[in-house]
Design a protein around this motif. Sequence first.
Motif, PDB file in Angstrom:
ATOM      1  N   ALA A   1       0.841  -1.195   0.000  1.00  0.00           N
ATOM      2  CA  ALA A   1       0.000   0.000   0.000  1.00  0.00           C
ATOM      3  C   ALA A   1       0.880   1.249   0.000  1.00  0.00           C
ATOM      4  CB  ALA A   1      -0.910   0.008   1.222  1.00  0.00           C
ATOM      5  N   SER A   2       0.584   2.187  -0.886  1.00  0.00           N
ATOM      6  CA  SER A   2       1.315   3.457  -0.956  1.00  0.00           C
ATOM      7  C   SER A   2       0.313   4.571  -1.218  1.00  0.00           C
ATOM      8  CB  SER A   2       2.384   3.414  -2.049  1.00  0.00           C
ATOM      9  OG  SER A   2       1.776   3.327  -3.325  1.00  0.00           O
ATOM     10  N   TRP A   3       0.802   5.807  -1.045  1.00  0.00           N
ATOM     11  CA  TRP A   3      -0.087   6.942  -1.300  1.00  0.00           C
ATOM     12  C   TRP A   3       0.726   8.090  -1.860  1.00  0.00           C
ATOM     13  CZ3 TRP A   3      -1.059  12.061   0.049  1.00  0.00           C
ATOM     14  CH2 TRP A   3      -2.339  12.540  -0.267  1.00  0.00           C
ATOM     15  N   SER A   4       0.175   8.709  -2.904  1.00  0.00           N
ATOM     16  CA  SER A   4       0.802   9.862  -3.554  1.00  0.00           C
ATOM     17  C   SER A   4      -0.220  10.970  -3.700  1.00  0.00           C
ATOM     18  CB  SER A   4       1.339   9.486  -4.941  1.00  0.00           C
ATOM     19  OG  SER A   4       2.288   8.449  -4.853  1.00  0.00           O
ATOM     20  N   THR A   5       0.282  12.204  -3.773  1.00  0.00           N
ATOM     21  CA  THR A   5      -0.603  13.350  -3.975  1.00  0.00           C
ATOM     22  C   THR A   5      -1.103  13.348  -5.416  1.00  0.00           C
ATOM     23  OG1 THR A   5       1.223  14.773  -4.620  1.00  0.00           O
ATOM     24  CG2 THR A   5       0.681  14.687  -2.266  1.00  0.00           C
TER      25      THR A   5
ATOM     26  N   ALA B   1      -6.572   3.544   8.778  1.00  0.00           N
ATOM     27  CA  ALA B   1      -7.888   3.815   9.349  1.00  0.00           C
ATOM     28  C   ALA B   1      -8.982   3.949   8.296  1.00  0.00           C
ATOM     29  CB  ALA B   1      -7.827   5.088  10.190  1.00  0.00           C
ATOM     30  N   GLY B   2      -8.603   4.105   7.030  1.00  0.00           N
ATOM     31  CA  GLY B   2      -9.591   4.286   5.980  1.00  0.00           C
ATOM     32  C   GLY B   2      -9.904   5.735   5.671  1.00  0.00           C
ATOM     33  N   ASP B   3      -9.203   6.685   6.310  1.00  0.00           N
ATOM     34  CA  ASP B   3      -9.395   8.096   5.973  1.00  0.00           C
ATOM     35  C   ASP B   3      -8.836   8.403   4.590  1.00  0.00           C
ATOM     36  OD1 ASP B   3     -10.481   8.371   8.443  1.00  0.00           O
ATOM     37  OD2 ASP B   3      -8.888   9.617   9.287  1.00  0.00           O
ATOM     38  N   LEU B   4      -7.828   7.653   4.165  1.00  0.00           N
ATOM     39  CA  LEU B   4      -7.263   7.752   2.821  1.00  0.00           C
ATOM     40  C   LEU B   4      -7.255   6.369   2.194  1.00  0.00           C
ATOM     41  CD1 LEU B   4      -4.038   9.957   3.322  1.00  0.00           C
ATOM     42  CD2 LEU B   4      -6.197  10.687   2.272  1.00  0.00           C
ATOM     43  N   GLU B   5      -7.619   6.293   0.957  1.00  0.00           N
ATOM     44  CA  GLU B   5      -7.478   5.038   0.229  1.00  0.00           C
ATOM     45  C   GLU B   5      -6.120   5.046  -0.476  1.00  0.00           C
ATOM     46  OE1 GLU B   5      -9.225   2.291   0.257  1.00  0.00           O
ATOM     47  OE2 GLU B   5     -10.560   3.219   1.746  1.00  0.00           O
ATOM     48  N   PRO B   6      -5.415   3.923  -0.473  1.00  0.00           N
ATOM     49  CA  PRO B   6      -4.086   3.909  -1.106  1.00  0.00           C
ATOM     50  C   PRO B   6      -4.193   4.179  -2.598  1.00  0.00           C
ATOM     51  CG  PRO B   6      -4.815   1.681  -0.628  1.00  0.00           C
ATOM     52  CD  PRO B   6      -5.806   2.594   0.025  1.00  0.00           C
ATOM     53  N   THR B   7      -3.197   4.875  -3.135  1.00  0.00           N
ATOM     54  CA  THR B   7      -3.183   5.121  -4.579  1.00  0.00           C
ATOM     55  C   THR B   7      -2.665   3.898  -5.328  1.00  0.00           C
ATOM     56  OG1 THR B   7      -1.041   6.219  -4.246  1.00  0.00           O
ATOM     57  CG2 THR B   7      -2.985   7.610  -4.433  1.00  0.00           C
ATOM     58  N   SER B   8      -1.996   2.979  -4.602  1.00  0.00           N
ATOM     59  CA  SER B   8      -1.640   1.684  -5.171  1.00  0.00           C
ATOM     60  C   SER B   8      -1.581   0.683  -4.030  1.00  0.00           C
ATOM     61  CB  SER B   8      -0.282   1.740  -5.897  1.00  0.00           C
ATOM     62  OG  SER B   8       0.768   1.999  -4.981  1.00  0.00           O
ATOM     63  N   GLY B   9      -1.716  -0.596  -4.367  1.00  0.00           N
ATOM     64  CA  GLY B   9      -1.741  -1.625  -3.339  1.00  0.00           C
ATOM     65  C   GLY B   9      -3.129  -1.782  -2.739  1.00  0.00           C
ATOM     66  N   ARG B  10      -3.207  -2.635  -1.695  1.00  0.00           N
ATOM     67  CA  ARG B  10      -4.507  -2.936  -1.099  1.00  0.00           C
ATOM     68  C   ARG B  10      -4.429  -2.884   0.419  1.00  0.00           C
ATOM     69  NH1 ARG B  10      -7.056  -8.364  -3.105  1.00  0.00           N
ATOM     70  NH2 ARG B  10      -5.056  -9.177  -2.387  1.00  0.00           N
ATOM     71  N   VAL B  11      -5.589  -2.554   1.021  1.00  0.00           N
ATOM     72  CA  VAL B  11      -5.731  -2.552   2.478  1.00  0.00           C
ATOM     73  C   VAL B  11      -7.000  -3.315   2.825  1.00  0.00           C
ATOM     74  CG1 VAL B  11      -5.969  -1.154   4.574  1.00  0.00           C
ATOM     75  CG2 VAL B  11      -4.609  -0.299   2.660  1.00  0.00           C
ATOM     76  N   ASN B  12      -6.897  -4.221   3.792  1.00  0.00           N
ATOM     77  CA  ASN B  12      -8.059  -4.962   4.268  1.00  0.00           C
ATOM     78  C   ASN B  12      -8.252  -4.630   5.744  1.00  0.00           C
ATOM     79  OD1 ASN B  12     -10.189  -6.760   4.417  1.00  0.00           O
ATOM     80  ND2 ASN B  12      -8.869  -8.478   4.965  1.00  0.00           N
ATOM     81  N   ARG B  13      -9.463  -4.138   6.078  1.00  0.00           N
ATOM     82  CA  ARG B  13      -9.779  -3.756   7.449  1.00  0.00           C
ATOM     83  C   ARG B  13     -10.983  -4.561   7.936  1.00  0.00           C
ATOM     84  NH1 ARG B  13     -10.048   0.676   4.179  1.00  0.00           N
ATOM     85  NH2 ARG B  13      -8.141   1.934   4.003  1.00  0.00           N
TER      86      ARG B  13
END
Length: 522
Positions: free
Chosen positions: A339-343, A381-393
């Motif tokens: 999981a990663s995040w970019s502007t 926490a789900g406040d941001l969704e990743p710009t790539s990859g996956r998150v399972n909560r």
Amino acid sequence: MTLARVAARTPDGQTLFSDLTLALGRERVGLVGRNGSGKTTLLRLIAGLAEPVDGVVTHAGRVAWLAQRADPAPSETVAGTLGVADAQAVIARILAGDGGPGDLDAADWGLDDRVSAALAEVGLAGLDLARPTASLSGGEQTRLRLAALLLDPPDLLVLDEPTNHLDRKGRAQIAALLARWPGGAIVASHDRALLRSMDRIVELSSLGVAVHGGGYDFYAGRKAAERAAAERDLDAARREATAAAREGQKALERKARRDRAGRAFAMKKSEPKILLGAMAERAENSGAREGRLTERRIEAAEAGLASARTRVERGRPMDLQLPSTGLAAGRMVLTLEQASWSTPDGRNILRPVSLALTGPERLAVTGSNGAGKSTLLRVMAGDLEPTSGRVNRPVAAALLDQDAALLRSGETLLEACRRLNPGLDVNAAYAALARFLFRNAAANKPVEALSGGERLRAALACVTGGDHPPQLLILDEPTNHLDLDSITVIEAALRDYDGALVVVSHDPDFLRAIGMDRTLAL
């Protein structure tokens, strides 16, 4: 410098401290106390930024003040924050051939070397002086403002929470700077690592002002011993007061029995009046003597109880218990797969992260300022969704940042609790807040009136107050605005929490106290 019998009050007339006498020399002094105890007020008095309502503050050298926070103007540059912009402009005009006679007289040709040395001292070597100050992180801005003080070294540094918002490296640099500092320094802080390096600790509390030689560990040990002794004395005084009151009641009962017996004996009229009178006088004298002894014992016991109460600090740390989440040991709590995040404009803020949390695991997230820690927590926490990859909560999670931003100014605690837990009626919301020591009228306190410790406690009450408390708590620098007592309370509550924890903190003492299982370094 010296302070002689100094007193300070709040604008509404509440006394913060009084009769404070203190001398500051070439030493490092740590200033501790609860939020609202008057630490910043005392520092401002020492810095000459305020006047005491009583007593005298005498300065015998130059004092430099570093406030806890200062927001730079949008156009402010690093040179402006350092206070060297005008001096730089003078040199620039001379080098460009436009300097006048006044410029030649005012030119400071050693400025560049002093600026470079000051920036290096605080870990900002090579910083571009034309860079906007607002573009720096909060920790970098604090270090920059400290560098400005070092350009013309004062005799006494007055620092208000200098390590707040700093990463571990920044904290270590501040500690190293103070260790090398040849002058005096007084530092208000809840950073226990920094306080360990102090020569003395000054504490402001409801008992007044106390000065302890040595650093934090000596202070904490002595404080605990003094608190325990005061509690023991108070318990003993309460027992004595109870025993004296009980004895007084028994004395009254004995006198009543004697009086009844005397009246019954006199009614028989079998003894001469003169004898009856003598017997009555003896009984009266004996009863009066016993009464005076009993009264003196009660008075002494009450005085002892009052004295013992004055030695016990008001508002001592309370016990706080988070509700059980029922999280099973083998339950999957959170997974991240690259999981990663970019502007939106493509700036990479969080590099790919993979991890899995199972059951009540405790994960510490570390890294320097700007490494993406807060962004990672928001992705978790789900406040941001990743710009790539996956998150399972798969379980409910709650994110609390250092300002407890989920609480809104303009609402009361009760309103915040019901907004965040729509299923709670008024009575249930009152009960949820009461479990976190916001009882009765305190539940209607405005959010903006809360101290740092109260704000975090209120946020915990709101996010865990529903029928199904979150099984994952995500905390971003939870101790940044807390005093030492509040940190102790939160540590104890989190230590006993049965859910999973993800915590960003630059406080190694805090992380050790809550028992982290592993660390993710960004």
